[in-house]
Write an enzyme that holds these catalytic residues in place. Structure first.
Site, PDB file in Angstrom:
ATOM      1  N   ARG A  40      33.388  40.791  40.472  1.00 37.00           N
ATOM      2  CA  ARG A  40      34.810  40.912  40.859  1.00 37.00           C
ATOM      3  C   ARG A  40      35.231  39.775  41.781  1.00 37.00           C
ATOM      4  O   ARG A  40      36.402  39.404  41.821  1.00 37.00           O
ATOM      5  CB  ARG A  40      35.055  42.277  41.520  1.00 37.00           C
ATOM      6  CG  ARG A  40      36.547  42.612  41.746  1.00 37.00           C
ATOM      7  CD  ARG A  40      36.724  44.061  42.187  1.00 37.00           C
ATOM      8  NE  ARG A  40      38.114  44.462  42.276  1.00 37.00           N
ATOM      9  CZ  ARG A  40      38.785  44.654  43.427  1.00 37.00           C
ATOM     10  NH1 ARG A  40      38.171  44.459  44.587  1.00 37.00           N
ATOM     11  NH2 ARG A  40      40.038  45.029  43.427  1.00 37.00           N
ATOM     12  N   ILE A  66      45.202  42.593  42.313  1.00 33.28           N
ATOM     13  CA  ILE A  66      44.130  43.031  41.428  1.00 33.28           C
ATOM     14  C   ILE A  66      44.014  44.528  41.732  1.00 33.28           C
ATOM     15  O   ILE A  66      44.033  44.929  42.889  1.00 33.28           O
ATOM     16  CB  ILE A  66      42.793  42.288  41.711  1.00 33.28           C
ATOM     17  CG1 ILE A  66      41.658  42.772  40.816  1.00 33.28           C
ATOM     18  CG2 ILE A  66      42.372  42.366  43.159  1.00 33.28           C
ATOM     19  CD1 ILE A  66      40.367  41.909  40.931  1.00 33.28           C
ATOM     20  N   SER A  67      43.938  45.381  40.696  1.00 28.13           N
ATOM     21  CA  SER A  67      43.929  46.828  40.922  1.00 28.13           C
ATOM     22  C   SER A  67      42.674  47.264  41.674  1.00 28.13           C
ATOM     23  O   SER A  67      41.646  46.588  41.643  1.00 28.13           O
ATOM     24  CB  SER A  67      43.994  47.576  39.594  1.00 28.13           C
ATOM     25  OG  SER A  67      45.124  47.201  38.866  1.00 28.13           O
ATOM     26  N   GLN A  68      42.794  48.417  42.322  1.00 26.04           N
ATOM     27  CA  GLN A  68      41.656  49.027  43.020  1.00 26.04           C
ATOM     28  C   GLN A  68      40.569  49.361  41.980  1.00 26.04           C
ATOM     29  O   GLN A  68      40.875  49.906  40.915  1.00 26.04           O
ATOM     30  CB  GLN A  68      42.154  50.305  43.683  1.00 26.04           C
ATOM     31  CG  GLN A  68      41.113  51.069  44.423  1.00 26.04           C
ATOM     32  CD  GLN A  68      41.690  52.349  45.034  1.00 26.04           C
ATOM     33  OE1 GLN A  68      42.882  52.606  44.953  1.00 26.04           O
ATOM     34  NE2 GLN A  68      40.826  53.125  45.646  1.00 26.04           N
ATOM     35  N   PRO A  69      39.304  49.049  42.248  1.00 33.25           N
ATOM     36  CA  PRO A  69      38.238  49.329  41.276  1.00 33.25           C
ATOM     37  C   PRO A  69      38.211  50.781  40.777  1.00 33.25           C
ATOM     38  O   PRO A  69      38.014  51.025  39.596  1.00 33.25           O
ATOM     39  CB  PRO A  69      36.968  48.978  42.051  1.00 33.25           C
ATOM     40  CG  PRO A  69      37.414  47.939  43.026  1.00 33.25           C
ATOM     41  CD  PRO A  69      38.808  48.312  43.421  1.00 33.25           C
TER      42      PRO A  69
END
Ligand code: SAH
Length: 218
Positions: A40, A66-69
């Site tokens: 990431r 970037i979206s939260q994992p």
């Protein structure tokens, strides 16, 4: 897969991040394994590399994130896709979600409205060797050329489901999309059964807005 994935830097941090996602309820072990492999830190800007394995969204420029994992994991799990299936992503952003799909063996088509973000994500796709097909444009109208899709995943929030995306879904396919206000949304998981659409909702998410013809007006 390039050999440095999984053996490279931040291995411990990635493992801890995946453990957190597992504890929060994501059960698909194959998906968790893939998340544990994907670097990431290559998808965030230099300024945020040290925070790449926190379970939180991070700025990627152009007021986008970037979206939260955990969110990426929930959305991907909800798609219930098989290796070799065809998936459309709306909102490439950093490219992290697209990379996860590619690593799962999916044929990925992705659309981003900001050329600058798309260029940056294309560089990472190339570096990691993912054959992801991408274009700059308005994803609220889908990508008819390659339809129908076994899965469609929208990573920005819409006021309502764009009809074009329902039209471009294959029979048995699933559309995962956050629907709600600008501030809060619920994930809608729509399954197509011939001409019927069955919807399930997963509550409580926060995405950047989907801006376009069938989204919010930018
Ligand atoms: N999937 C991304 C999340 C990025 S945030 C990741 O893994 O990093 C959502 C992205 O959707 C933003 O980059 C935003 O520019 C893009 N977006 C918003 N409206 C869009 C539209 N109509 N078409 C394509 N992309 C859009």
């Amino acid at each position: 897969m390039p050999e440095y994935i999984g053996n490279g830097r931040y291995k411990t941090e990635r493992k801890e991040m995946v453990e957190l996602i597992r504890q929060r309820g994501v059960k698909d072990e194959n998906l968790l394994k893939v998340i544990e492999r994907i670097p990431r830190h290559l998808f965030v800007t230099d300024l945020f590399i040290g925070r790449a394995y926190e379970d939180s969204p991070l700025p990627i420029g152009k007021s986008q994130t970037i979206s939260q994992p955990y969110t990426v994991a929930v959305m991907t799990e909800a798609l219930e896709i098989k290796k070799g299936s065809k998936v459309l992503e709306v909102g490439t952003g950093s490219g992290y979600q697209a990379a996860i799909l590619a690593e799962l063996g999916v044929r990925v088509f992705t659309i981003e409205r900001h050329m600058e973000l798309l260029n940056a994500s294309r560089k990472v796709f190339e570096k990691l060797g993912y054959p992801i097909v991408s274009k700059c444009g308005d994803g609220t109208i889908g990508w008819a050329e390659f339809a129908p899709y076994d899965g469609i995943i929208v990573t920005a929030a819409a006021p309502e489901i764009p009809q074009a995306l329902l039209d471009q879904l294959a029979d048995g396919g699933k559309l995962v999309i956050p629907i709600g206000s600008m501030e809060f949304q619920d994930l809608h998981v729509v399954t197509r059964k011939k001409d019927k659409f069955l919807t399930k909702e997963i509550c409580g998410f926060k995405f950047v807005p989907l801006i376009g013809k069938m989204g919010w007006q930018g």
